[in-house]
Motif scaffolding. Structure first.
Motif, PDB file in Angstrom:
ATOM      1  N   UNK A  26       0.733  -1.575   0.120  1.00  0.00           N
ATOM      2  CA  UNK A  26      -0.180  -0.325   0.021  1.00  0.00           C
ATOM      3  C   UNK A  26       1.327   1.735   0.160  1.00  0.00           C
ATOM      4  N   UNK A  27       1.820   1.112   0.694  1.00  0.00           N
ATOM      5  CA  UNK A  27       3.187   2.496   0.797  1.00  0.00           C
ATOM      6  C   UNK A  27       3.564   2.374  -0.604  1.00  0.00           C
ATOM      7  N   UNK A  28       3.973   1.889  -1.286  1.00  0.00           N
ATOM      8  CA  UNK A  28       4.094   1.304  -2.369  1.00  0.00           C
ATOM      9  C   UNK A  28       3.315   2.059  -3.796  1.00  0.00           C
ATOM     10  N   UNK A  29       2.303   1.490  -3.206  1.00  0.00           N
ATOM     11  CA  UNK A  29       1.330   2.156  -4.526  1.00  0.00           C
ATOM     12  C   UNK A  29       0.629   3.916  -4.370  1.00  0.00           C
ATOM     13  N   UNK A  30       0.947   4.172  -2.540  1.00  0.00           N
ATOM     14  CA  UNK A  30       0.846   5.180  -2.746  1.00  0.00           C
ATOM     15  C   UNK A  30       1.445   6.494  -3.253  1.00  0.00           C
ATOM     16  N   UNK A  31       2.642   5.584  -3.062  1.00  0.00           N
ATOM     17  CA  UNK A  31       4.110   7.019  -3.015  1.00  0.00           C
ATOM     18  C   UNK A  31       4.164   6.635  -5.032  1.00  0.00           C
ATOM     19  N   UNK A  32       4.018   5.790  -5.687  1.00  0.00           N
ATOM     20  CA  UNK A  32       3.986   5.554  -7.060  1.00  0.00           C
ATOM     21  C   UNK A  32       3.559   6.932  -7.669  1.00  0.00           C
ATOM     22  N   UNK A  33       1.776   7.342  -7.155  1.00  0.00           N
ATOM     23  CA  UNK A  33       0.918   8.189  -7.338  1.00  0.00           C
ATOM     24  C   UNK A  33       1.166   9.140  -7.004  1.00  0.00           C
ATOM     25  N   UNK A  34       2.055   9.682  -5.750  1.00  0.00           N
ATOM     26  CA  UNK A  34       2.158  10.474  -5.174  1.00  0.00           C
ATOM     27  C   UNK A  34       3.529  11.481  -6.306  1.00  0.00           C
ATOM     28  N   UNK A  35       4.107  10.429  -6.656  1.00  0.00           N
ATOM     29  CA  UNK A  35       5.335  10.299  -8.260  1.00  0.00           C
ATOM     30  C   UNK A  35       4.882  10.956  -9.620  1.00  0.00           C
TER      31      UNK A  35
END
Lengths: 207, 44
Positions: free
Chosen positions: A88-97
Motif C-alpha cells: 500500500x505504501x508503494x502504491x501510494x508513493x507511486x501515485x504521489x510521484x
C-alpha cells in the motif's frame, strides 16, 4: 469500499495459514476476506501519504490488485498485514510521484540557523510541557499533523514513513528509491523543520 | 563541540550512534549549553 467496515475481534484474527492457502488457490472468498480485514487500516495509510480521499482510494485498489497478482511471490515470512502495508505504501508513493507536482518548497528557512561562532542564532527555549504531555491532547495531535503537512514533500514522506509508519531506514530508502544516506539527511532536516514549526505554538502553550 | 555540530548530529547522539569519545564531547557540551538542552528536549 464503503461497505467494508471493521470486523469483530474474532473475525480480525482468522487463521492466517488458512487465509493464505485460499489466496494462493485464487479463492475469491479469501480475497474478499483479505480486503474486508485490511482495507480500513490501509486506507488510513494511503490517506496519510496522499492527503486526498480519491487518490487514497485508488491507491488501495491498486495495492489490492498488486497483492492479488503477487500473492504467489509472498513467501509467508512476514505477516500478511505487514506485506500489504508495504504494498500500500508503494502504491501510494507511486501515485504521489505521478501527480502533477508543484515546485518544491525549500526547507532551509525551517532549519536552525547558526552564528559564525557556531552558537544557535535563535536560541531554543524550553516548552511549557514535555512533548509526551503535549501529545496526550487531541488538539496537539491535530496541530502536529497540520505542521507535518506543511513540510516540503520530499521531507514529509520520509518523516511519515520513519516516524508514523515506523519503517526502518533501509526500507524507507527502498520504497522512495533513494539512498540510505539521503533518508537519514531528510529525516534529520524534517524533524528539525517540524520542531521549528511547532516551537511558536508550544513556547507559550497551545495556541 | 559547537551548537551547530550538536544539533547537526543530535539524531545520531539520541540513537546512540556516536563513538564513545564523540558521545562524551556531546555530554560535555550539554553540561555547559542550556540552549542545546532546550533544543534537545523540544526536538524529542
Amino acid at each position: 469500499m464503503e461497505e467494508m467496515t471493521a470486523r469483530s475481534p474474532a473475525e480480525e484474527a482468522p487463521d492466517e495459514a488458512v487465509l493464505l492457502d485460499g489466496l494462493r488457490a485464487q479463492d475469491p472468498l479469501a480475497f474478499e476476506q483479505l480486503v474486508r480485514l485490511h482495507c480500513t487500516r490501509l486506507l488510513v495509510v494511503a490517506r496519510n501519504v496522499l492527503r486526498n480521499e480519491e487518490d487514497a482510494r485508488e491507491a488501495i485498489q491498486d495495492a489490492f490488485l498488486s497483492a492479488f497478482k503477487g500473492i504467489g511471490a509472498f513467501d509467508g515470512v512476514a505477516r500478511l498485514s505487514t506485506w500489504l502495508h508495504r504494498i500500500t505504501l508503494n502504491a501510494a508513493l507511486m501515485k504521489l510521484r505521478s501527480r502533477q507536482r508543484h515546485a518544491e518548497q525549500p526547507i532551509d528557512p525551517l532549519l536552525p540557523g547558526f552564528l559564525d561562532d557556531g552558537h544557535q542564532a535563535d536560541p531554543a527555549a524550553p516548552w511549557q510541557e514535555s512533548a509526551a504531555q503535549l501529545l496526550e491532547r487531541r488538539e496537539t495531535c491535530d496541530l502536529v499533523r497540520r505542521c507535518i503537512d506543511r513540510l516540503p514533500e520530499a521531507y514529509r514522506t520520509v518523516l511519515l514513513l520513519r516516524d508514523i509508519e515506523e519503517l526502518d531506514t533501509e526500507e524507507t530508502a527502498r520504497l522512495l528509491e533513494v539512498s540510505v544516506g539521503v533518508v537519514k539527511t531528510r529525516l534529520r532536516r524534517a524533524r528539525q523543520a517540524l520542531r521549528t514549526l511547532l516551537d511558536p505554538h508550544f513556547r507559550g502553550g497551545i495556541s | 563541540v559547537t551548537c551547530r555540530k550538536f544539533i547537526e548530529f543530535l539524531m545520531e547522539y539520541l540513537n546512540g550512534e556516536l563513538s564513545p569519545q564523540e558521545h562524551a564531547e556531546f555530554e560535555a557540551h550539554l553540561a555547559e549549553c542550556p540552549w542545546c538542552v532546550a533544543y534537545m528536549q523540544t526536538y524529542q
